[in-house]
Design a protein around this motif. Sequence first.
Motif, short mmCIF file in Angstrom:
data_model
loop_
_atom_site.label_atom_id
_atom_site.label_comp_id
_atom_site.label_asym_id
_atom_site.label_seq_id
_atom_site.Cartn_x
_atom_site.Cartn_y
_atom_site.Cartn_z
N ASP A 24 0.88 -1.23 0.00
CA ASP A 24 -0.10 0.15 -0.08
C ASP A 24 0.93 1.12 0.15
O ASP A 24 0.46 2.23 -0.83
CB ASP A 24 -1.03 -0.02 1.14
CG ASP A 24 -0.18 -0.27 2.58
OD1 ASP A 24 0.65 -1.07 2.58
OD2 ASP A 24 -0.66 0.43 3.50
N GLY A 25 2.00 1.11 0.88
CA GLY A 25 2.73 2.53 0.92
C GLY A 25 3.43 2.73 -0.57
O GLY A 25 3.56 3.87 -0.70
N ALA A 26 3.86 1.55 -0.92
CA ALA A 26 4.50 1.71 -2.43
C ALA A 26 3.66 2.36 -3.39
O ALA A 26 4.13 3.25 -4.17
CB ALA A 26 5.26 0.51 -2.73
N VAL A 39 -2.45 -5.78 -4.34
CA VAL A 39 -1.87 -4.74 -3.33
C VAL A 39 -2.20 -5.31 -1.90
O VAL A 39 -3.40 -5.66 -1.42
CB VAL A 39 -2.48 -3.13 -3.19
CG1 VAL A 39 -1.66 -2.49 -2.10
CG2 VAL A 39 -2.40 -2.69 -4.66
N TRP A 40 -1.04 -5.63 -1.03
CA TRP A 40 -1.17 -6.15 0.19
C TRP A 40 -1.31 -4.85 1.11
O TRP A 40 -0.30 -4.03 1.39
CB TRP A 40 -0.19 -6.88 0.74
CG TRP A 40 0.37 -7.95 -0.39
CD1 TRP A 40 1.95 -8.28 -0.65
CD2 TRP A 40 -0.48 -9.03 -0.69
NE1 TRP A 40 1.94 -9.45 -1.50
CE2 TRP A 40 0.58 -9.98 -1.56
CE3 TRP A 40 -1.76 -9.50 -0.52
CZ2 TRP A 40 -0.21 -10.98 -2.15
CZ3 TRP A 40 -2.33 -10.44 -1.09
CH2 TRP A 40 -1.59 -11.27 -1.79
N ASN A 41 -2.42 -4.62 1.61
CA ASN A 41 -2.79 -3.41 2.22
C ASN A 41 -2.80 -3.69 3.72
O ASN A 41 -3.99 -4.06 4.46
CB ASN A 41 -4.20 -2.69 1.84
CG ASN A 41 -4.56 -1.58 2.55
OD1 ASN A 41 -3.82 -0.91 3.13
ND2 ASN A 41 -5.82 -1.37 2.59
N ASN A 42 -1.43 -3.30 4.48
CA ASN A 42 -1.47 -3.52 5.80
C ASN A 42 -1.69 -2.40 6.69
O ASN A 42 -1.22 -2.07 7.68
CB ASN A 42 -0.27 -4.28 6.18
CG ASN A 42 0.97 -3.46 5.93
OD1 ASN A 42 1.05 -2.57 5.28
ND2 ASN A 42 2.22 -4.04 5.89
N ARG A 43 -1.96 -1.16 5.72
CA ARG A 43 -2.10 0.24 6.19
C ARG A 43 -1.10 1.02 6.77
O ARG A 43 -1.17 1.46 7.78
CB ARG A 43 -3.37 0.11 7.41
CG ARG A 43 -4.67 -0.43 6.35
CD ARG A 43 -5.74 -0.50 7.38
NE ARG A 43 -5.74 -1.53 8.39
CZ ARG A 43 -5.39 -2.81 8.63
NH1 ARG A 43 -5.50 -3.42 7.58
NH2 ARG A 43 -5.15 -3.35 9.50
N GLN A 44 0.07 0.43 6.45
CA GLN A 44 1.40 0.97 7.31
C GLN A 44 2.69 0.38 6.11
O GLN A 44 2.46 -0.13 5.35
CB GLN A 44 1.43 0.19 8.63
CG GLN A 44 1.69 -1.41 8.56
CD GLN A 44 1.98 -2.23 9.87
OE1 GLN A 44 2.99 -1.95 10.26
NE2 GLN A 44 1.05 -2.89 10.19
N HIS A 45 3.54 1.31 6.53
CA HIS A 45 5.21 0.99 6.08
C HIS A 45 5.64 0.12 6.87
O HIS A 45 6.49 0.56 7.74
CB HIS A 45 5.80 2.41 5.89
CG HIS A 45 5.23 3.48 4.94
ND1 HIS A 45 4.69 4.86 5.32
CD2 HIS A 45 5.05 3.28 3.58
CE1 HIS A 45 4.35 5.38 4.14
NE2 HIS A 45 4.59 4.54 3.25
N GLU A 46 5.22 -1.12 6.87
CA GLU A 46 5.77 -2.25 7.83
C GLU A 46 7.19 -1.90 7.94
O GLU A 46 7.92 -2.01 8.92
CB GLU A 46 5.26 -3.47 7.45
CG GLU A 46 5.42 -4.33 9.02
CD GLU A 46 6.84 -4.95 8.80
OE1 GLU A 46 7.34 -5.12 10.18
OE2 GLU A 46 7.49 -5.18 7.98
N LEU A 47 7.82 -2.19 6.59
CA LEU A 47 9.29 -2.18 6.81
C LEU A 47 10.29 -1.14 7.26
O LEU A 47 11.16 -1.42 7.99
CB LEU A 47 9.87 -2.35 5.38
CG LEU A 47 11.06 -3.09 5.00
CD1 LEU A 47 10.69 -4.56 5.07
CD2 LEU A 47 11.68 -2.95 3.78
MG MG Z 1 2.22 -1.49 3.66
#
Ligand code: MG
Length: 189
Positions: free
Chosen positions: A72-74, A97-105
């Motif tokens: 999602d962030g990308a 799109v894997w939408n985890n609603r965050q910039h996990e990395l």
């Molecule tokens: Mg994400």
Amino acid sequence: MINSLEATRFIVSQVTDEPIVASLGNAKYDLFLSGDRPQNFYLWNAMGLAVSVGLGVAMARPQQKVIVVDGDGALLMNLNALATSAVRSPKNLIHIVWNNRQHELTGGQPTATAFRTNLAEVARGAGIERCESVETQAAFEDVFLRAFQEPGPWLISAQTNGTRSPGRPPKSPTYLKHRFRESMGVAPE
Ligand SMILES: [Mg+2]
Ligand SMILES: Cc1ncc(C[n+]2csc(CCOP(=O)(O)OP(=O)(O)O)c2C)c(N)n1
């Protein structure tokens, strides 16, 4: 909630020689863990460009489904790519799109989807033909199988948890590019 590794494993279980382009970070880590293959093109650092690369591959290979796994962030960093995809509208493009609603990395900073933004609606507004949001593994598998059979372009936004993936694909972009080109039957440069 969908686990992106489990969902990626399902994708890989369905493909034969279809190319899969993976965004930086967890999307490509999951893809590597699900089964490394020359038809996997892993992007290192080029945030937001997975769908741009996938669009080019889809236009070059119209007879084959081309799958993009994104974050999602990308995608939010390169939203104009949705409009460009819609202008070209390759029927064989499946953009997930894997939408985890965050910039996990980079530490779990919330993205716009944690607030008001709905990526499937953004894609629909950009002009992408088939847009779906899914929240369970069963719903993901169902829509993926439809996307694999039916003309697109498709945008599938999958609500995922924020897990860090331990996969580590090869790091050399040159190696990955040559391996991918060879798998596509493109003559060496
Ligand atoms: Mg994400
Ligand atoms: C232009 C640019 N800005 C920042 C970064 C640093 N960066 C690497 S991964 C990442 C987060 C990606 O978020 P998302 O696509 O949602 O994937 P997730 O980490 O959630 O799986 C960021 C900000 C980068 N690689 N390139």
